[in-house]
Design a protein around this motif. Structure first.
Motif, PDB file in Angstrom:
ATOM      1  N   SER A   1      93.886  19.876  81.653  1.00  0.00           N
ATOM      2  CA  SER A   1      92.907  20.709  80.974  1.00  0.00           C
ATOM      3  C   SER A   1      91.642  20.865  81.811  1.00  0.00           C
ATOM      4  CB  SER A   1      92.568  20.103  79.614  1.00  0.00           C
ATOM      5  OG  SER A   1      91.512  20.788  79.006  1.00  0.00           O
ATOM      6  N   SER A   2      91.176  19.774  82.404  1.00  0.00           N
ATOM      7  CA  SER A   2      89.970  19.822  83.244  1.00  0.00           C
ATOM      8  C   SER A   2      90.204  20.678  84.478  1.00  0.00           C
ATOM      9  CB  SER A   2      89.573  18.413  83.675  1.00  0.00           C
ATOM     10  OG  SER A   2      89.229  17.642  82.557  1.00  0.00           O
ATOM     11  N   LYS A   3      91.385  20.593  85.046  1.00  0.00           N
ATOM     12  CA  LYS A   3      91.715  21.405  86.223  1.00  0.00           C
ATOM     13  C   LYS A   3      91.707  22.894  85.864  1.00  0.00           C
ATOM     14  CE  LYS A   3      95.259  21.868  89.768  1.00  0.00           C
ATOM     15  NZ  LYS A   3      96.594  21.408  90.215  1.00  0.00           N
ATOM     16  N   ARG A   4      92.273  23.215  84.719  1.00  0.00           N
ATOM     17  CA  ARG A   4      92.293  24.610  84.273  1.00  0.00           C
ATOM     18  C   ARG A   4      90.865  25.119  84.028  1.00  0.00           C
ATOM     19  NH1 ARG A   4      94.905  24.122  79.563  1.00  0.00           N
ATOM     20  NH2 ARG A   4      96.852  23.707  80.641  1.00  0.00           N
ATOM     21  N   GLU A   5      90.040  24.295  83.368  1.00  0.00           N
ATOM     22  CA  GLU A   5      88.651  24.672  83.094  1.00  0.00           C
ATOM     23  C   GLU A   5      87.857  24.828  84.388  1.00  0.00           C
ATOM     24  OE1 GLU A   5      84.804  23.130  80.514  1.00  0.00           O
ATOM     25  OE2 GLU A   5      86.692  22.020  80.420  1.00  0.00           O
ATOM     26  N   ALA A   6      88.080  23.941  85.350  1.00  0.00           N
ATOM     27  CA  ALA A   6      87.386  24.032  86.644  1.00  0.00           C
ATOM     28  C   ALA A   6      87.764  25.316  87.368  1.00  0.00           C
ATOM     29  CB  ALA A   6      87.705  22.821  87.504  1.00  0.00           C
ATOM     30  N   ALA A   7      89.017  25.713  87.275  1.00  0.00           N
ATOM     31  CA  ALA A   7      89.453  26.962  87.915  1.00  0.00           C
ATOM     32  C   ALA A   7      88.764  28.159  87.268  1.00  0.00           C
ATOM     33  CB  ALA A   7      90.970  27.091  87.829  1.00  0.00           C
ATOM     34  N   LEU A   8      88.636  28.125  85.934  1.00  0.00           N
ATOM     35  CA  LEU A   8      87.942  29.223  85.251  1.00  0.00           C
ATOM     36  C   LEU A   8      86.464  29.290  85.658  1.00  0.00           C
ATOM     37  CD1 LEU A   8      89.431  28.925  81.650  1.00  0.00           C
ATOM     38  CD2 LEU A   8      89.835  30.748  83.314  1.00  0.00           C
ATOM     39  N   TRP A   9      85.796  28.132  85.717  1.00  0.00           N
ATOM     40  CA  TRP A   9      84.387  28.110  86.114  1.00  0.00           C
ATOM     41  C   TRP A   9      84.219  28.544  87.573  1.00  0.00           C
ATOM     42  CZ3 TRP A   9      80.611  28.431  82.939  1.00  0.00           C
ATOM     43  CH2 TRP A   9      80.685  27.862  81.676  1.00  0.00           C
ATOM     44  N   ARG A  10      85.155  28.153  88.432  1.00  0.00           N
ATOM     45  CA  ARG A  10      85.096  28.556  89.836  1.00  0.00           C
ATOM     46  C   ARG A  10      85.246  30.076  89.964  1.00  0.00           C
ATOM     47  NH1 ARG A  10      88.913  25.399  91.634  1.00  0.00           N
ATOM     48  NH2 ARG A  10      87.513  23.625  91.741  1.00  0.00           N
ATOM     49  N   ALA A  11      86.165  30.637  89.186  1.00  0.00           N
ATOM     50  CA  ALA A  11      86.356  32.088  89.210  1.00  0.00           C
ATOM     51  C   ALA A  11      85.110  32.798  88.695  1.00  0.00           C
ATOM     52  CB  ALA A  11      87.576  32.477  88.376  1.00  0.00           C
ATOM     53  N   GLU A  12      84.515  32.260  87.640  1.00  0.00           N
ATOM     54  CA  GLU A  12      83.289  32.857  87.098  1.00  0.00           C
ATOM     55  C   GLU A  12      82.150  32.777  88.113  1.00  0.00           C
ATOM     56  OE1 GLU A  12      80.756  34.781  84.486  1.00  0.00           O
ATOM     57  OE2 GLU A  12      82.922  34.523  84.329  1.00  0.00           O
ATOM     58  N   ALA A  13      82.028  31.649  88.804  1.00  0.00           N
ATOM     59  CA  ALA A  13      80.974  31.491  89.809  1.00  0.00           C
ATOM     60  C   ALA A  13      81.182  32.468  90.967  1.00  0.00           C
ATOM     61  CB  ALA A  13      80.946  30.060  90.337  1.00  0.00           C
ATOM     62  N   ASP A  14      82.423  32.647  91.388  1.00  0.00           N
ATOM     63  CA  ASP A  14      82.719  33.598  92.464  1.00  0.00           C
ATOM     64  C   ASP A  14      82.393  35.027  92.020  1.00  0.00           C
ATOM     65  OD1 ASP A  14      83.562  31.546  94.092  1.00  0.00           O
ATOM     66  OD2 ASP A  14      85.708  31.858  93.683  1.00  0.00           O
ATOM     67  N   LYS A  15      82.705  35.332  90.776  1.00  0.00           N
ATOM     68  CA  LYS A  15      82.411  36.665  90.227  1.00  0.00           C
ATOM     69  C   LYS A  15      80.902  36.907  90.191  1.00  0.00           C
ATOM     70  CE  LYS A  15      82.834  38.829  85.773  1.00  0.00           C
ATOM     71  NZ  LYS A  15      83.481  38.758  84.460  1.00  0.00           N
ATOM     72  N   GLN A  16      80.143  35.904  89.731  1.00  0.00           N
ATOM     73  CA  GLN A  16      78.683  36.045  89.673  1.00  0.00           C
ATOM     74  C   GLN A  16      78.073  36.126  91.077  1.00  0.00           C
ATOM     75  OE1 GLN A  16      76.820  36.650  87.027  1.00  0.00           O
ATOM     76  NE2 GLN A  16      78.606  36.511  85.677  1.00  0.00           N
ATOM     77  N   LYS A  17      78.605  35.401  92.004  1.00  0.00           N
ATOM     78  CA  LYS A  17      78.117  35.433  93.382  1.00  0.00           C
ATOM     79  C   LYS A  17      78.354  36.807  93.996  1.00  0.00           C
ATOM     80  CE  LYS A  17      78.378  32.780  97.658  1.00  0.00           C
ATOM     81  NZ  LYS A  17      79.061  31.671  98.338  1.00  0.00           N
ATOM     82  N   ALA A  18      79.549  37.355  93.761  1.00  0.00           N
ATOM     83  CA  ALA A  18      79.861  38.694  94.279  1.00  0.00           C
ATOM     84  C   ALA A  18      78.949  39.729  93.629  1.00  0.00           C
ATOM     85  CB  ALA A  18      81.321  39.029  94.021  1.00  0.00           C
ATOM     86  N   ARG A  19      78.716  39.594  92.334  1.00  0.00           N
ATOM     87  CA  ARG A  19      77.845  40.525  91.621  1.00  0.00           C
ATOM     88  C   ARG A  19      76.410  40.430  92.144  1.00  0.00           C
ATOM     89  NH1 ARG A  19      75.846  40.141  85.620  1.00  0.00           N
ATOM     90  NH2 ARG A  19      75.021  42.222  85.366  1.00  0.00           N
TER      91      ARG A  19
END
Length: 115
Positions: free
Chosen positions: A81-99
């Motif tokens: 569960s933590s691994k899945r949540e970390a992947a979601l947060w990493r994707a969100e951070a990458d999206k915000q960085k690109a934005r």
């Protein structure tokens, strides 16, 4: 190198004990599987006694491993569960960085907010 030394220190005495146990218990023993008629040869197994000892050791190791694996289920579930949540947060951070990079590239320097 250290793990080889530890394996040697642990496995060599265990191997010596098992060999000595095997040599000392070579007599054939009959295990009767019929509790009502012990002389029934259909449900009886004859083998050297050390074979029964080895089978008991192997079954003990397998049962211990199984119960350990079952008892650690909640930890594996939490880690997954933590691994899945970390992947979601990493994707969100990458999206915000690109934005952020996109916004700063399109906005002229004179329109940046001043502090």
């Amino acid at each position: 190198m250290m793990s080889k030394l530890v394996n040697l220190i642990i496995l060599l005495p265990i191997g010596v004990v098992l060999v000595l146990l095997s040599v000392a218990n070579r007599q054939s023993v009959t295990m009767a599987l019929n509790p009502f008629n012990a002389s029934d040869s259909v449900l009886a197994v004859s083998a050297p006694f050390f074979v029964y000892i080895f089978i008991a050791f192997i079954l003990g190791i397998l049962l211990g491993a199984l119960f350990t694996w079952i008892s650690q289920r909640k930890h594996r579930k939490t880690a997954k569960s933590s691994k899945r949540e970390a992947a979601l947060w990493r994707a969100e951070a990458d999206k915000q960085k690109a934005r952020s990079t996109e916004v700063s590239a399109t906005r002229p320097l004179d329109q940046l907010p001043s502090s």
